[in-house]
Design a protein around this motif. Structure first.
Motif, PDB file in Angstrom:
ATOM      1  N   ALA A 124       0.752  -1.205  -0.079  1.00  0.00           N
ATOM      2  CA  ALA A 124       0.141   0.140  -0.020  1.00  0.00           C
ATOM      3  C   ALA A 124       0.591   1.232  -0.137  1.00  0.00           C
ATOM      4  N   THR A 125       0.306   2.130  -0.486  1.00  0.00           N
ATOM      5  CA  THR A 125       0.890   3.489  -0.288  1.00  0.00           C
ATOM      6  C   THR A 125      -0.038   4.642  -0.292  1.00  0.00           C
ATOM      7  N   PHE A 126       0.510   5.658   0.375  1.00  0.00           N
ATOM      8  CA  PHE A 126      -0.531   6.673   1.005  1.00  0.00           C
ATOM      9  C   PHE A 126      -0.257   8.059   0.503  1.00  0.00           C
ATOM     10  N   THR A 127      -0.737   8.676  -0.487  1.00  0.00           N
ATOM     11  CA  THR A 127      -0.269   9.954  -1.094  1.00  0.00           C
ATOM     12  C   THR A 127      -1.188  11.028  -0.856  1.00  0.00           C
ATOM     13  N   THR A 128      -1.036  12.177  -0.635  1.00  0.00           N
ATOM     14  CA  THR A 128      -2.029  13.523  -0.850  1.00  0.00           C
ATOM     15  C   THR A 128      -1.526  14.508  -1.530  1.00  0.00           C
ATOM     16  N   PRO A 129      -1.518  14.480  -3.122  1.00  0.00           N
ATOM     17  CA  PRO A 129      -0.933  15.165  -3.735  1.00  0.00           C
ATOM     18  C   PRO A 129      -1.697  16.715  -3.971  1.00  0.00           C
ATOM     19  N   PHE A 130      -2.386  16.868  -2.788  1.00  0.00           N
ATOM     20  CA  PHE A 130      -3.110  18.169  -3.088  1.00  0.00           C
ATOM     21  C   PHE A 130      -2.428  19.383  -3.880  1.00  0.00           C
ATOM     22  N   LEU A 131      -1.316  19.632  -3.211  1.00  0.00           N
ATOM     23  CA  LEU A 131      -0.545  20.756  -3.564  1.00  0.00           C
ATOM     24  C   LEU A 131       0.004  20.592  -5.179  1.00  0.00           C
ATOM     25  N   LYS A 132       0.008  19.491  -5.494  1.00  0.00           N
ATOM     26  CA  LYS A 132       0.467  19.300  -7.041  1.00  0.00           C
ATOM     27  C   LYS A 132      -0.737  19.802  -7.806  1.00  0.00           C
ATOM     28  N   LEU A 133      -1.841  19.591  -7.334  1.00  0.00           N
ATOM     29  CA  LEU A 133      -2.936  20.024  -8.141  1.00  0.00           C
ATOM     30  C   LEU A 133      -3.458  21.627  -7.787  1.00  0.00           C
ATOM     31  N   ALA A 134      -2.401  22.070  -6.941  1.00  0.00           N
ATOM     32  CA  ALA A 134      -2.673  23.583  -6.535  1.00  0.00           C
ATOM     33  C   ALA A 134      -3.884  23.526  -5.491  1.00  0.00           C
ATOM     34  N   LEU A 135      -4.087  22.383  -4.785  1.00  0.00           N
ATOM     35  CA  LEU A 135      -5.432  22.676  -3.910  1.00  0.00           C
ATOM     36  C   LEU A 135      -4.658  22.321  -2.376  1.00  0.00           C
ATOM     37  N   ILE A 136      -5.530  22.286  -1.515  1.00  0.00           N
ATOM     38  CA  ILE A 136      -5.414  22.164   0.020  1.00  0.00           C
ATOM     39  C   ILE A 136      -5.854  21.073   0.399  1.00  0.00           C
ATOM     40  N   VAL A 159       1.615  18.576   2.594  1.00  0.00           N
ATOM     41  CA  VAL A 159       1.746  19.711   1.767  1.00  0.00           C
ATOM     42  C   VAL A 159       2.903  19.259   0.671  1.00  0.00           C
ATOM     43  N   MET A 160       3.844  18.757   1.109  1.00  0.00           N
ATOM     44  CA  MET A 160       5.034  18.364   0.099  1.00  0.00           C
ATOM     45  C   MET A 160       4.657  17.052  -0.706  1.00  0.00           C
ATOM     46  N   GLY A 161       3.344  16.331  -0.099  1.00  0.00           N
ATOM     47  CA  GLY A 161       2.953  15.580  -1.161  1.00  0.00           C
ATOM     48  C   GLY A 161       3.701  14.055  -1.245  1.00  0.00           C
ATOM     49  N   ARG A 162       4.635  13.938  -0.231  1.00  0.00           N
ATOM     50  CA  ARG A 162       5.631  12.909  -0.285  1.00  0.00           C
ATOM     51  C   ARG A 162       4.749  11.453   0.207  1.00  0.00           C
ATOM     52  N   PRO A 163       5.043  10.565  -0.505  1.00  0.00           N
ATOM     53  CA  PRO A 163       4.105   9.285  -0.174  1.00  0.00           C
ATOM     54  C   PRO A 163       4.556   8.645   0.998  1.00  0.00           C
ATOM     55  N   LEU A 164       3.790   8.013   1.594  1.00  0.00           N
ATOM     56  CA  LEU A 164       3.926   7.044   2.651  1.00  0.00           C
ATOM     57  C   LEU A 164       4.157   5.515   2.383  1.00  0.00           C
ATOM     58  N   SER A 165       4.961   4.526   2.657  1.00  0.00           N
ATOM     59  CA  SER A 165       4.918   3.212   2.498  1.00  0.00           C
ATOM     60  C   SER A 165       3.901   2.752   3.815  1.00  0.00           C
ATOM     61  N   ALA A 166       3.612   1.525   3.469  1.00  0.00           N
ATOM     62  CA  ALA A 166       2.668   0.923   4.560  1.00  0.00           C
ATOM     63  C   ALA A 166       3.354   0.991   5.965  1.00  0.00           C
ATOM     64  N   ALA A 167       4.715   0.447   5.770  1.00  0.00           N
ATOM     65  CA  ALA A 167       5.343   0.676   7.141  1.00  0.00           C
ATOM     66  C   ALA A 167       5.638   2.107   7.578  1.00  0.00           C
ATOM     67  N   GLU A 168       5.734   3.042   6.725  1.00  0.00           N
ATOM     68  CA  GLU A 168       5.745   4.316   7.282  1.00  0.00           C
ATOM     69  C   GLU A 168       4.645   4.747   7.887  1.00  0.00           C
ATOM     70  N   ALA A 169       3.446   4.320   7.296  1.00  0.00           N
ATOM     71  CA  ALA A 169       1.825   4.793   7.535  1.00  0.00           C
ATOM     72  C   ALA A 169       1.838   4.187   8.962  1.00  0.00           C
ATOM     73  N   LYS A 170       2.205   2.841   9.093  1.00  0.00           N
ATOM     74  CA  LYS A 170       2.060   2.410  10.633  1.00  0.00           C
ATOM     75  C   LYS A 170       2.992   3.170  11.439  1.00  0.00           C
ATOM     76  N   ASP A 171       4.000   3.329  11.005  1.00  0.00           N
ATOM     77  CA  ASP A 171       4.818   4.215  12.065  1.00  0.00           C
ATOM     78  C   ASP A 171       4.337   5.509  12.566  1.00  0.00           C
ATOM     79  N   ALA A 172       3.536   6.057  11.365  1.00  0.00           N
ATOM     80  CA  ALA A 172       3.033   7.318  11.756  1.00  0.00           C
ATOM     81  C   ALA A 172       1.394   7.357  12.358  1.00  0.00           C
ATOM     82  N   GLY A 173       1.331   6.232  12.792  1.00  0.00           N
ATOM     83  CA  GLY A 173      -0.121   6.187  13.482  1.00  0.00           C
ATOM     84  C   GLY A 173      -1.193   5.962  12.639  1.00  0.00           C
ATOM     85  N   ILE A 174      -1.290   6.194  11.293  1.00  0.00           N
ATOM     86  CA  ILE A 174      -2.499   5.732  10.518  1.00  0.00           C
ATOM     87  C   ILE A 174      -2.725   4.313  10.294  1.00  0.00           C
ATOM     88  N   VAL A 175      -1.905   3.299  10.209  1.00  0.00           N
ATOM     89  CA  VAL A 175      -2.109   1.994   9.839  1.00  0.00           C
ATOM     90  C   VAL A 175      -1.967   1.036  11.280  1.00  0.00           C
TER      91      VAL A 175
END
Ligand code: COA
Length: 249
Positions: A124-136, A159-175
């Protein structure tokens, strides 16, 4: 119910499955409306004690449909079904489990901040490319993500739109749990069954206490949406939507 959302109930668990695999589960107005309806239907139902939100193989969701973003930019109005879904998931009172197989983008990530338990596939990858679309960022993620993962990690993702791997998302408390790709739905249903077996009243009170002030969350959603609407109409956003929709693969 559109074909792109499937709803089924079994053993006290409602499963809401996004099912538009040919577009990687990019979410359209009928899909948002169906998901909102599927949540609203069971809010007062004692028979349903937990909800699983699931996707298609390889794609939890590619986020909002960018064609609809372009339509909103042209009309100057937010799409009502999107707004209703954001409110519905924020105010939902049933425990929510997410089964994230493969990619999660945009609202496919930010909806997870309203979930109670997240199972992800190892790829799994977790990406929020809002800023790449000039959105918030939306869905109160500008409030909930820094609370969950700290400002620096939230900034990197939202904001920077850097993707998280599954392991990073787990480490970040999302997964919560990472499993092999084919085991995501099963692991999510198992967690949902575990929650459904608990005393429902005590689960509801505990969850409400832990979710905190929903009026604050709703205010954040509204403030984000005001800004989102303005950004949608900017020249830079329109150009980004058009570039995605006309890209050569
Ligand atoms: N809105 C509209 N269509 C979308 C979409 C979206 N958010 N995401 C994917 N699609 C469509 C693609 O245009 C493509 O359609 P086509 O087959 O008619 O050309 C189809 O879904 C498959 O996507 P494709 O890009 O070929 O798959 P991929 O595996 O190479 O890449 C993504 C997947 C998600 C990385 C890529 O599609 C993408 O970046 N999508 C945009 C995500 C996004 O910015 N969402 C909004 C966040 S705010």
């Amino acid at each position: 119910m559109p074909e792109s959302v499937e709803v089924s109930d079994a053993a006290g668990v409602r499963t809401i499955r996004m099912n538009r695999p040919e577009k990687k589960n990019a979410l359209t107005q009928p899909m948002y409306a169906a998901m909102t309806y599927a949540l609203s239907q069971i809010q007062d139902s004692p028979a349903i004690r937990c909800v699983v939100i699931a996707g298609a193989p390889g794609a939890f969701s590619a986020g909002a449909d960018i064609g609809e973003f372009l339509e909103s930019a042209q009309s100057g109005a937010l799409r009502p079904a999107t707004v209703a879904f954001l409110k519905a998931i924020a105010h939902n009172r049933k425990p929510l489990v997410a089964a994230v197989g493969g990619l999660a983008v945009g609202i496919g990530v930010t909806m997870l901040f309203h979930c109670d338990h997240v199972v992800a596939s190892a790829d799994a990858t977790f990406t929020t490319p809002f800023l790449k679309l000039a959105l918030i960022p939306e869905a109160a993620s500008s409030l909930l993500a820094p609370m969950r993962m700290g400002h620096a990690r939230a900034f990197s993702m939202l904001v920077m739109g850097r993707p998280l791997s599954a392991a990073e998302a787990k480490d970040a408390g999302i997964v919560n749990t990472i499993v092999e790709a084919g085991a995501v739905d099963g692991a999510a249903l198992k967690a949902a069954a575990e929650i459904a077996a608990l005393p429902a009243g005590a689960v509801a009170v505990s969850r409400a206490l832990m979710r905190g002030r929903l009026d604050v969350v709703e205010r954040q959603i509204d403030t984000e949406l005001e800004q989102f609407r303005e950004r949608l109409q900017s020249d830079e956003a329109r150009a980004a939507f058009a570039a995605f929709l006309s890209r050569k693969k």
